[in-house]
Enzyme design. Structure first.
Site, PDB file in Angstrom:
ATOM      1  N   GLY A 105      67.525  51.703  24.981  1.00 20.22           N
ATOM      2  CA  GLY A 105      66.779  52.967  24.943  1.00 20.22           C
ATOM      3  C   GLY A 105      67.610  54.120  25.486  1.00 20.22           C
ATOM      4  O   GLY A 105      68.761  53.940  25.904  1.00 20.22           O
ATOM      5  N   THR A 164      61.462  51.380  20.205  1.00 19.55           N
ATOM      6  CA  THR A 164      61.769  52.817  20.280  1.00 19.55           C
ATOM      7  C   THR A 164      63.251  53.055  20.592  1.00 19.55           C
ATOM      8  O   THR A 164      63.700  54.195  20.596  1.00 19.55           O
ATOM      9  CB  THR A 164      60.920  53.532  21.363  1.00 19.55           C
ATOM     10  OG1 THR A 164      61.059  52.809  22.603  1.00 19.55           O
ATOM     11  CG2 THR A 164      59.461  53.581  20.970  1.00 19.55           C
ATOM     12  N   LYS A 187      51.163  46.038  26.874  1.00 22.38           N
ATOM     13  CA  LYS A 187      51.741  44.689  27.045  1.00 22.38           C
ATOM     14  C   LYS A 187      53.060  44.720  27.812  1.00 22.38           C
ATOM     15  O   LYS A 187      53.282  43.895  28.689  1.00 22.38           O
ATOM     16  CB  LYS A 187      51.939  44.023  25.674  1.00 22.38           C
ATOM     17  CG  LYS A 187      50.637  43.513  25.095  1.00 22.38           C
ATOM     18  CD  LYS A 187      50.878  42.833  23.772  1.00 22.38           C
ATOM     19  CE  LYS A 187      49.565  42.542  23.075  1.00 22.38           C
ATOM     20  NZ  LYS A 187      49.752  42.146  21.693  1.00 22.38           N
ATOM     21  N   TYR A 217      49.677  54.555  28.801  1.00 15.61           N
ATOM     22  CA  TYR A 217      50.984  54.703  29.457  1.00 15.61           C
ATOM     23  C   TYR A 217      50.800  54.886  30.971  1.00 15.61           C
ATOM     24  O   TYR A 217      51.397  54.157  31.772  1.00 15.61           O
ATOM     25  CB  TYR A 217      51.708  55.895  28.843  1.00 15.61           C
ATOM     26  CG  TYR A 217      53.106  56.120  29.380  1.00 15.61           C
ATOM     27  CD1 TYR A 217      54.137  55.217  29.121  1.00 15.61           C
ATOM     28  CD2 TYR A 217      53.405  57.254  30.134  1.00 15.61           C
ATOM     29  CE1 TYR A 217      55.432  55.437  29.602  1.00 15.61           C
ATOM     30  CE2 TYR A 217      54.694  57.487  30.607  1.00 15.61           C
ATOM     31  CZ  TYR A 217      55.699  56.575  30.341  1.00 15.61           C
ATOM     32  OH  TYR A 217      56.977  56.799  30.824  1.00 15.61           O
TER      33      TYR A 217
HETATM   34  P1  NAD Z   1      63.141  54.742  25.282  1.00 17.67           P
HETATM   35  O1  NAD Z   1      62.014  54.476  24.366  1.00 17.67           O
HETATM   36  O2  NAD Z   1      64.343  55.398  24.719  1.00 17.67           O
HETATM   37  O3  NAD Z   1      63.611  53.399  26.008  1.00 17.67           O
HETATM   38  C1  NAD Z   1      62.745  52.300  26.218  1.00 17.67           C
HETATM   39  C2  NAD Z   1      63.383  51.071  25.630  1.00 17.67           C
HETATM   40  O4  NAD Z   1      62.484  49.952  25.855  1.00 17.67           O
HETATM   41  C3  NAD Z   1      63.591  51.151  24.110  1.00 17.67           C
HETATM   42  O5  NAD Z   1      64.909  50.765  23.789  1.00 17.67           O
HETATM   43  C4  NAD Z   1      62.571  50.162  23.546  1.00 17.67           C
HETATM   44  O6  NAD Z   1      62.956  49.604  22.319  1.00 17.67           O
HETATM   45  C5  NAD Z   1      62.467  49.158  24.692  1.00 17.67           C
HETATM   46  N1  NAD Z   1      61.211  48.391  24.685  1.00 17.67           N
HETATM   47  C6  NAD Z   1      59.948  48.885  24.626  1.00 17.67           C
HETATM   48  N2  NAD Z   1      59.056  47.877  24.619  1.00 17.67           N
HETATM   49  C7  NAD Z   1      59.763  46.717  24.696  1.00 17.67           C
HETATM   50  C8  NAD Z   1      59.406  45.346  24.731  1.00 17.67           C
HETATM   51  N3  NAD Z   1      58.134  44.947  24.642  1.00 17.67           N
HETATM   52  N4  NAD Z   1      60.386  44.416  24.803  1.00 17.67           N
HETATM   53  C9  NAD Z   1      61.694  44.810  24.871  1.00 17.67           C
HETATM   54  N5  NAD Z   1      62.090  46.092  24.845  1.00 17.67           N
HETATM   55  C10 NAD Z   1      61.137  47.045  24.756  1.00 17.67           C
HETATM   56  O7  NAD Z   1      62.518  55.610  26.489  1.00 17.67           O
HETATM   57  P2  NAD Z   1      63.199  56.366  27.699  1.00 17.67           P
HETATM   58  O8  NAD Z   1      62.741  57.756  27.648  1.00 17.67           O
HETATM   59  O9  NAD Z   1      64.626  56.077  27.763  1.00 17.67           O
HETATM   60  O10 NAD Z   1      62.464  55.678  28.926  1.00 17.67           O
HETATM   61  C11 NAD Z   1      63.020  54.571  29.612  1.00 17.67           C
HETATM   62  C12 NAD Z   1      62.110  54.190  30.770  1.00 17.67           C
HETATM   63  O11 NAD Z   1      62.000  55.293  31.676  1.00 17.67           O
HETATM   64  C13 NAD Z   1      60.699  53.849  30.309  1.00 17.67           C
HETATM   65  O12 NAD Z   1      60.197  52.790  31.089  1.00 17.67           O
HETATM   66  C14 NAD Z   1      59.927  55.115  30.595  1.00 17.67           C
HETATM   67  O13 NAD Z   1      58.570  54.863  30.834  1.00 17.67           O
HETATM   68  C15 NAD Z   1      60.628  55.642  31.838  1.00 17.67           C
HETATM   69  N6  NAD Z   1      60.475  57.094  31.951  1.00 17.67           N
HETATM   70  C16 NAD Z   1      61.175  57.932  31.123  1.00 17.67           C
HETATM   71  C17 NAD Z   1      60.985  59.313  31.244  1.00 17.67           C
HETATM   72  C18 NAD Z   1      61.737  60.291  30.384  1.00 17.67           C
HETATM   73  O14 NAD Z   1      61.550  61.497  30.549  1.00 17.67           O
HETATM   74  N7  NAD Z   1      62.614  59.877  29.505  1.00 17.67           N
HETATM   75  C19 NAD Z   1      60.081  59.826  32.184  1.00 17.67           C
HETATM   76  C20 NAD Z   1      59.381  58.933  32.978  1.00 17.67           C
HETATM   77  C21 NAD Z   1      59.599  57.571  32.871  1.00 17.67           C
END
Ligand code: NAD
Length: 318
Positions: free
Chosen positions: A20, A45, A102, A156
């Site tokens: 991600g 994602t 999940k 979420y």
């Molecule tokens: P992102 O969607 O780019 O990264 C999340 C990754 O998790 C993706 O590669 C997706 O394929 C993987 N994923 C999701 N469900 C899965 C599953 N069931 N099994 C295996 N892989 C799975 O999102 P991001 O913005 O990089 O966020 C990364 C983390 O940081 C997340 O946990 C998000 O909640 C947290 N976060 C991000 C932000 C932000 O502003 N980007 C803010 C607060 C929290």
């Protein structure tokens, strides 16, 4: 307080969601320190492209697996586990509600169990969404939040709040070494252009001279954090012995209208601004209180909005 590096050469780290946006930058930073990194992702994602540059890196392994099914067999012991997997953009809340629930419940418990088995440090990537639509501003970690428990964003917000509760329960019950980081809105290269978040949406509209679609009056604010600052904060927390939760972000608070105008200026775009309907439960204000991060981790954000947005625009322009 200065934190001494705890994870580097010879340490083995598991990063969930490693393909991600934020997690792939975290993987890069861990590898740069000499760690061996195993990433798990189901690409719901994320994208293989985000880690394509690591194809020949012998200290990096990418495993395709869905955490909703629990953990696949992963031989060897991990020194630390970073749980970063979860769809995270507002459009995902409507499109992937069950997947979010999940990964934030079954996925979190599976990784916590593995951390207990390995006696690994467990770091939970939580969110400023834990504060919901906050009635306290800026938000200190001691604030319990104002969350609609069954609205459109609840899948979420509550999955992250559940993950925080589970992390603290494992810490108290099993004595697990844990940390919770509350991440505020983060941006940078490798975001998906169509993920529904304001910055990639505005940049891609501006680069095409299309109208920038601002929700509501555009007076709602966010504090935007460049991904390098966030990753540095996450690794400081990982290295520390702090349990948290600890906010990580910046205090650069901008209204959505100011953000749109800034992006139009930085892209030299002909775009105009178009007001569109505001999604329900969209928070009015967001700004972290960074006192704890400063005191406990010596964390200080370094990248201002103009510098960070320029780098992000460069990425999307390519
Ligand atoms: P992102 O969607 O780019 O990264 C999340 C990754 O998790 C993706 O590669 C997706 O394929 C993987 N994923 C999701 N469900 C899965 C599953 N069931 N099994 C295996 N892989 C799975 O999102 P991001 O913005 O990089 O966020 C990364 C983390 O940081 C997340 O946990 C998000 O909640 C947290 N976060 C991000 C932000 C932000 O502003 N980007 C803010 C607060 C929290």
């Amino acid at each position: 307080m200065a934190v001494t590096q705890r994870y580097g050469d010879g340490h083995r780290i598991l990063v969930s969601g490693g393909a991600g946006f934020v997690p792939s930058h975290t993987v890069d930073a861990l590898l740069a320190r000499g760690c061996e990194v195993v990433a798990i992702d189901n690409f719901i994602t994320g994208s293989r492209d985000n880690v394509a540059h690591l194809a020949d890196e012998p200290r990096f392994t990418l495993i395709e697996a869905d955490l909703a099914d629990g953990l696949p067999p992963l031989p060897g012991r991990f020194d630390a586990i970073l749980h970063m997997a979860s769809p995270a953009s507002p459009t995902d809340f409507a499109k992937l509600p069950l997947e979010i629930l999940k990964v934030g419940s079954i996925g979190t418990m599976a990784l916590l169990d593995r951390a207990v088995d390995d006696a690994a440090r467990f770091l939970m990537a939580s969110t400023s969404e834990a504060y919901g639509d906050p009635l306290v501003h800026p938000q200190p970690e001691s604030y319990w939040g104002n969350v609609n428990p069954n609205g459109i964003r609840s899948v979420y917000d509550e999955s992250k709040r559940f993950s925080e509760a589970a992390t603290m329960a494992y810490h108290r019950f099993h004595g697990l070494d844990t940390a919770i980081v509350r991440i505020f809105n983060t941006y940078g290269p490798r975001m998906r252009p169509d993920d529904g978040r304001a910055i990639p949406a505005f940049i891609n509209q501006a680069l095409r001279d299309l109208p920038l679609t601002v929700h509501g009056s555009g007076a709602q604010t966010r504090s935007i954090t460049y991904v390098d600052d966030l990753v540095r904060g996450i690794l400081l927390l990982l290295d520390s012995t702090e349990t948290g939760p600890i906010n990580c972000g910046t205090e650069h608070e901008l209204s959505m209208l100011e953000l749109a105008e800034l992006i139009i200026r930085l892209t030299d775009s002909e775009s105009k601004i178009e007001m569109v309907e505001r999604p329900s439960d969209d928070p009015e204000k967001r700004r972290p209180d960074l006192t704890l991060a400063r005191e406990k981790l010596g964390y200080e954000p370094r990248v201002g909005p103009e510098e960070g947005l320029r780098k992000t625009i460069e990425f999307f322009a390519k």
